[in-house]
Write an enzyme that holds these catalytic residues in place. Structure first.
Site, PDB file in Angstrom:
ATOM      1  N   GLY A 186       0.780  -1.230   0.000  1.00  0.00           N
ATOM      2  CA  GLY A 186       0.000   0.000   0.000  1.00  0.00           C
ATOM      3  C   GLY A 186       0.809   1.275   0.000  1.00  0.00           C
ATOM      4  O   GLY A 186       1.783   1.438  -0.743  1.00  0.00           O
TER       5      GLY A 186
ATOM      6  N   ARG B 299       6.024  -6.635   8.817  1.00  0.00           N
ATOM      7  CA  ARG B 299       5.867  -7.919   9.510  1.00  0.00           C
ATOM      8  C   ARG B 299       6.176  -9.107   8.612  1.00  0.00           C
ATOM      9  O   ARG B 299       6.276 -10.225   9.091  1.00  0.00           O
ATOM     10  CB  ARG B 299       4.441  -8.049  10.046  1.00  0.00           C
TER      11      ARG B 299
ATOM     12  N   ASP C 189       6.565  -6.155  14.390  1.00  0.00           N
ATOM     13  CA  ASP C 189       5.194  -5.669  14.481  1.00  0.00           C
ATOM     14  C   ASP C 189       5.223  -4.399  15.329  1.00  0.00           C
ATOM     15  O   ASP C 189       5.808  -4.402  16.422  1.00  0.00           O
ATOM     16  CB  ASP C 189       4.314  -6.738  15.143  1.00  0.00           C
ATOM     17  N   VAL C 190       4.609  -3.314  14.854  1.00  0.00           N
ATOM     18  CA  VAL C 190       4.689  -2.059  15.596  1.00  0.00           C
ATOM     19  C   VAL C 190       4.024  -2.149  16.972  1.00  0.00           C
ATOM     20  O   VAL C 190       4.252  -1.287  17.829  1.00  0.00           O
ATOM     21  CB  VAL C 190       4.065  -0.880  14.808  1.00  0.00           C
TER      22      VAL C 190
ATOM     23  N   SER D  68      -6.211   9.678   8.719  1.00  0.00           N
ATOM     24  CA  SER D  68      -7.296   9.269   7.826  1.00  0.00           C
ATOM     25  C   SER D  68      -8.387  10.321   7.880  1.00  0.00           C
ATOM     26  O   SER D  68      -8.517  11.040   8.882  1.00  0.00           O
ATOM     27  CB  SER D  68      -7.869   7.917   8.269  1.00  0.00           C
TER      28      SER D  68
ATOM     29  N   TYR E 168     -12.270   2.568  15.079  1.00  0.00           N
ATOM     30  CA  TYR E 168     -11.274   2.930  14.061  1.00  0.00           C
ATOM     31  C   TYR E 168     -11.142   4.446  13.974  1.00  0.00           C
ATOM     32  O   TYR E 168     -10.022   4.984  13.950  1.00  0.00           O
ATOM     33  CB  TYR E 168     -11.659   2.352  12.703  1.00  0.00           C
TER      34      TYR E 168
ATOM     35  N   LYS F  11      -7.769   6.887  14.708  1.00  0.00           N
ATOM     36  CA  LYS F  11      -7.191   7.843  13.768  1.00  0.00           C
ATOM     37  C   LYS F  11      -7.327   9.280  14.268  1.00  0.00           C
ATOM     38  O   LYS F  11      -6.492  10.127  13.959  1.00  0.00           O
ATOM     39  CB  LYS F  11      -7.826   7.671  12.386  1.00  0.00           C
TER      40      LYS F  11
ATOM     41  N   GLU G 193      -4.766  -2.801   0.621  1.00  0.00           N
ATOM     42  CA  GLU G 193      -5.233  -3.999   1.329  1.00  0.00           C
ATOM     43  C   GLU G 193      -6.142  -3.643   2.514  1.00  0.00           C
ATOM     44  O   GLU G 193      -6.623  -4.533   3.217  1.00  0.00           O
ATOM     45  CB  GLU G 193      -4.031  -4.802   1.845  1.00  0.00           C
ATOM     46  N   PHE G 194      -6.397  -2.360   2.709  1.00  0.00           N
ATOM     47  CA  PHE G 194      -7.191  -1.881   3.840  1.00  0.00           C
ATOM     48  C   PHE G 194      -8.510  -2.646   3.999  1.00  0.00           C
ATOM     49  O   PHE G 194      -8.826  -3.168   5.067  1.00  0.00           O
ATOM     50  CB  PHE G 194      -7.462  -0.381   3.650  1.00  0.00           C
TER      51      PHE G 194
END
Length: 250
Positions: free
Chosen positions: A13, A34, A58-59, A138, A151, A155, A187-188
């Site tokens: 992405g 990842r 992984d964050v 976003s 979500y 954001k 891929e969201f």
């Protein structure tokens, strides 16, 4: 000397598109993600153009972040640009019927993950007395919508963190840019709908969505702005989109 960019979520992405444009601009890359196989493929793609270092973590894993950043070779510690791109959306549902595991994924990745990475990198920028942090928020961070409250909250937190970073770090020579994309075809939706390709595809039907390259182009523009210019906050919508959930489809 080439600038060095540290990009999270670099294996797909917006992150991958940003890495591509940065490489074309001669910016050396620390690519984080990842999926080691994808990191290896990106290393192979870009290493003939710029210097590349890949970090697999992984964050959400604070210890892994701290260990890998601490272990960076000295020549890679002069990080000029941090792109906090890694994030996710999991599921759609009301607060009453939402999956709390989905909530954890979003809050841990979108908020805590961004904070963990930033806390590891900011001291290096402070030592160098310069830097540029780009946080990917976003349109959902500016407008709340039904079935996406958690979500949107995650954001919105990114928006607040960006403002706070700017207040704390501008006088230290570190720029902060917050970029809020609208409907981008990545891929969201596959992640949000947990691999349901048909449902994910419907999100982008009937209009031309943004592409990752559109956001990457804005990121490159922001980090290439003159020293006296800061692109503080930028919202980018698809041409057919007028609000977070208002898209005019044909």
């Amino acid at each position: 000397m080439a600038r060095i960019a540290f990009i999270t979520g670099a294996t797909s992405g917006i992150g991958q598109a940003t890495a591509t444009l940065f490489a074309q601009a001669g910016i050396d890359l620390i690519l984080c993600g990842r999926r080691q196989d994808r990191l290896d493929a990106l290393n192979q793609s870009f290493s003939n153009t710029v210097k590349v270092l890949t970090l697999c973590f992984d964050v959400r894993d604070r210890e892994a972040i701290n260990a890998q950043v601490s272990a960076l070779p000295s020549e890679w510690k002069n990080i000029d640009i941090l792109v906090n791109n890694a994030g996710n959306a999991h599921g759609l549902g009301t607060l009453a019927d939402g999956d709390t595991d989905d909530w954890d994924q979003m809050l841990d990745g979108n908020v805590k993950g961004l904070l963990y990475v930033s806390k590891a990198i900011i001291p290096l920028m402070l030592e160098n007395k310069q830097g540029h942090i780009v946080n990917i928020s976003s349109i959902a961070g500016k407008e709340t919508y039904v079935n996406g409250v958690v979500y949107c909250a995650s954001k919105s937190a990114v928006e607040t963190i960006s403002q706070g970073m700017r207040l704390e770090l501008t006088q230290k020579g570190i720029k902060i840019t917050n970029i809020a994309p609208g409907a981008v075809e990545t891929e969201f939706s596959m992640v949000r709908f947990k691999g349901d390709a048909d449902r994910a595809g419907q999100v982008y039907q009937g209009f031309e969505p943004l592409q990752p390259e559109d956001i990457a182009d804005a990121i490159l523009y922001a980090v290439n702005a003159p020293k006296h210019v800061t692109i503080a906050d930028l919202t980018i919508l698809a041409g057919a989109q007028s609000a977070a959930t208002t898209i005019h489809r044909s």
